[in-house]
Enzyme design. Structure first.
Site, PDB file in Angstrom:
ATOM      1  CG  ASP A  10     -36.524  18.566  47.561  1.00 48.49           C
ATOM      2  OD1 ASP A  10     -37.666  18.762  48.504  1.00 48.49           O
ATOM      3  OD2 ASP A  10     -35.463  18.616  48.101  1.00 48.49           O
ATOM      4  CB  ILE A  11     -42.293  19.177  48.147  1.00 49.22           C
ATOM      5  CG1 ILE A  11     -43.728  20.153  47.502  1.00 49.22           C
ATOM      6  CG2 ILE A  11     -42.014  19.427  49.371  1.00 49.22           C
ATOM      7  CD1 ILE A  11     -44.992  19.559  48.115  1.00 49.22           C
ATOM      8  CG  ASN A  24     -46.032  15.956  63.827  1.00 48.40           C
ATOM      9  OD1 ASN A  24     -46.436  16.671  64.466  1.00 48.40           O
ATOM     10  ND2 ASN A  24     -44.722  15.523  63.400  1.00 48.40           N
ATOM     11  N   GLY A  32     -39.075  13.173  56.718  1.00 50.93           N
ATOM     12  CA  GLY A  32     -39.564  13.422  55.521  1.00 50.93           C
ATOM     13  C   GLY A  32     -39.892  14.807  54.783  1.00 50.93           C
ATOM     14  CB  VAL A  33     -43.170  16.314  53.106  1.00 51.23           C
ATOM     15  CG1 VAL A  33     -43.227  17.688  52.666  1.00 51.23           C
ATOM     16  CG2 VAL A  33     -42.915  15.137  51.844  1.00 51.23           C
ATOM     17  CG  ASP A  34     -43.087  18.447  59.322  1.00 47.87           C
ATOM     18  OD1 ASP A  34     -43.147  19.567  59.177  1.00 47.87           O
ATOM     19  OD2 ASP A  34     -43.513  17.733  60.353  1.00 47.87           O
ATOM     20  N   GLY A 124     -45.861   8.187  53.376  1.00 49.77           N
ATOM     21  CA  GLY A 124     -44.452   7.773  53.832  1.00 49.77           C
ATOM     22  C   GLY A 124     -44.546   7.191  55.081  1.00 49.77           C
ATOM     23  CE1 TYR A 126     -47.573  10.210  60.991  1.00 51.42           C
ATOM     24  CE2 TYR A 126     -49.374  11.321  60.088  1.00 51.42           C
ATOM     25  CZ  TYR A 126     -48.414  11.296  61.016  1.00 51.42           C
ATOM     26  OH  TYR A 126     -48.336  12.234  62.161  1.00 51.42           O
TER      27      TYR A 126
HETATM   28  N1  AR6 Z   1     -40.305  16.239  48.488  1.00 54.92           N
HETATM   29  C1  AR6 Z   1     -41.357  15.498  48.084  1.00 54.92           C
HETATM   30  N2  AR6 Z   1     -41.706  14.489  48.564  1.00 54.92           N
HETATM   31  C2  AR6 Z   1     -41.132  13.760  49.416  1.00 54.92           C
HETATM   32  C3  AR6 Z   1     -39.799  14.543  50.091  1.00 54.92           C
HETATM   33  C4  AR6 Z   1     -39.625  15.796  49.518  1.00 54.92           C
HETATM   34  N3  AR6 Z   1     -38.587  16.651  49.802  1.00 54.92           N
HETATM   35  N4  AR6 Z   1     -39.580  13.810  51.328  1.00 54.92           N
HETATM   36  C5  AR6 Z   1     -40.108  12.719  51.360  1.00 54.92           C
HETATM   37  N5  AR6 Z   1     -41.075  12.772  50.294  1.00 54.92           N
HETATM   38  P1  AR6 Z   1     -43.947  11.732  54.550  1.00 54.92           P
HETATM   39  P2  AR6 Z   1     -46.609  11.145  55.668  1.00 54.92           P
HETATM   40  C6  AR6 Z   1     -42.394  11.809  50.078  1.00 54.92           C
HETATM   41  O1  AR6 Z   1     -43.481  10.636  55.551  1.00 54.92           O
HETATM   42  O2  AR6 Z   1     -46.589   9.823  55.428  1.00 54.92           O
HETATM   43  C7  AR6 Z   1     -43.063  13.367  59.347  1.00 54.92           C
HETATM   44  O3  AR6 Z   1     -42.263  12.940  60.327  1.00 54.92           O
HETATM   45  C8  AR6 Z   1     -42.288  10.293  50.688  1.00 54.92           C
HETATM   46  O4  AR6 Z   1     -41.761   9.630  50.063  1.00 54.92           O
HETATM   47  O5  AR6 Z   1     -42.939  12.647  54.671  1.00 54.92           O
HETATM   48  O6  AR6 Z   1     -47.866  12.088  55.902  1.00 54.92           O
HETATM   49  C9  AR6 Z   1     -44.198  14.332  59.800  1.00 54.92           C
HETATM   50  O7  AR6 Z   1     -43.790  15.005  61.042  1.00 54.92           O
HETATM   51  C10 AR6 Z   1     -43.840   9.958  50.782  1.00 54.92           C
HETATM   52  O8  AR6 Z   1     -44.199   9.569  49.435  1.00 54.92           O
HETATM   53  O9  AR6 Z   1     -45.509  12.137  55.137  1.00 54.92           O
HETATM   54  C11 AR6 Z   1     -45.294  13.270  60.290  1.00 54.92           C
HETATM   55  O10 AR6 Z   1     -44.868  12.929  61.499  1.00 54.92           O
HETATM   56  C12 AR6 Z   1     -44.688  11.396  50.904  1.00 54.92           C
HETATM   57  O11 AR6 Z   1     -43.595  12.478  50.689  1.00 54.92           O
HETATM   58  C13 AR6 Z   1     -45.016  12.133  59.296  1.00 54.92           C
HETATM   59  O12 AR6 Z   1     -43.946  12.066  58.898  1.00 54.92           O
HETATM   60  C14 AR6 Z   1     -45.068  11.583  52.262  1.00 54.92           C
HETATM   61  O13 AR6 Z   1     -44.169  10.971  53.137  1.00 54.92           O
HETATM   62  C15 AR6 Z   1     -46.196  12.311  58.084  1.00 54.92           C
HETATM   63  O14 AR6 Z   1     -46.097  11.080  57.424  1.00 54.92           O
END
Ligand code: AR6
Length: 169
Positions: A10-11, A24, A32-34, A124, A126
């Site tokens: 987990d980041i 975003n 997600g990460v955000d 994720g 996106y």
């Molecule tokens: N730690 C590490 N990796 C993670 C975590 C975490 N806690 N949570 C998810 N991932 P995403 P994007 C992985 O969707 O595709 C948001 O709503 C996940 O499995 O977080 O750039 C923003 O506000 C995937 O492999 O980012 C934007 O609207 C990776 O992190 C949109 O999502 C990225 O997934 C951005 O989408």
């Protein structure tokens, strides 16, 4: 060139100088990460994001760019927010995704950060296919001229971890 390390996890739990957020353009949060970064980091991060929207980024942070805020209660000093491109199969241009990594490292250099944790940006919500996302990430980091000493890719699940490990050979 920065040393690249891979971690499955987990980041928001990484003790590093800077954590990169897959944000975003609104800079005002999401899933997600955000979502995880704002949840664990607390309201101070959102406060600084709102201030950025009220000043330099009135129209939002453009795709491929990066900007830093405090890391609030995270075990890091800064969060570097970047906006990955949404994947479109018919027009998958990796340059904006590569720019997220390069610009985040440029911001890290401005801050004096030496250790930086990245998620798999755009892989994720996106929709970027993992293998391509991993290739662009590793190539962009390998090609960057930076004083950052460690770039840590933090992958949430085994599939993402394997995709990045394959790129590092
Ligand atoms: N730690 C590490 N990796 C993670 C975590 C975490 N806690 N949570 C998810 N991932 P995403 P994007 C992985 O969707 O595709 C948001 O709503 C996940 O499995 O977080 O750039 C923003 O506000 C995937 O492999 O980012 C934007 O609207 C990776 O992190 C949109 O999502 C990225 O997934 C951005 O989408």
């Amino acid at each position: 060139m920065a040393r690249i390390t891979l971690v499955r996890g987990d980041i928001t739990q990484q003790s590093v100088d800077a954590v990169v957020n897959a944000a975003n353009s609104s800079l005002l949060g999401g899933g997600g990460v955000d979502g995880a970064i704002h949840r664990r980091g607390g309201p101070q991060i959102l406060e600084e994001c709102r201030a950025l929207r009220a000043s330099r980024y009135g129209r939002g942070l453009p795709t491929g760019q990066a900007v830093a805020t405090t890391a609030g209660r995270l075990p890091a000093r800064w969060v570097i927010h970047t906006v990955g491109p949404v994947y479109q199969a018919s027009a998958a241009d990796p340059s904006l995704l590569a720019s997220c990594y390069a610009e985040s490292l440029r911001v890290a250099d401005d801050l004096g950060a030496r250790t930086v944790a990245f998620p798999a940006i755009s892989a994720g919500a996106y929709g970027w296919p993992l293998d391509g996302a991993a290739r662009v990430a590793v190539e962009a980091v390998c090609g960057a001229v930076t004083a950052v000493e460690e770039v840590r890719f933090v992958l949430f699940d085994e599939r993402a971890y394997e995709a990045f490990a394959a790129q590092l050979g």
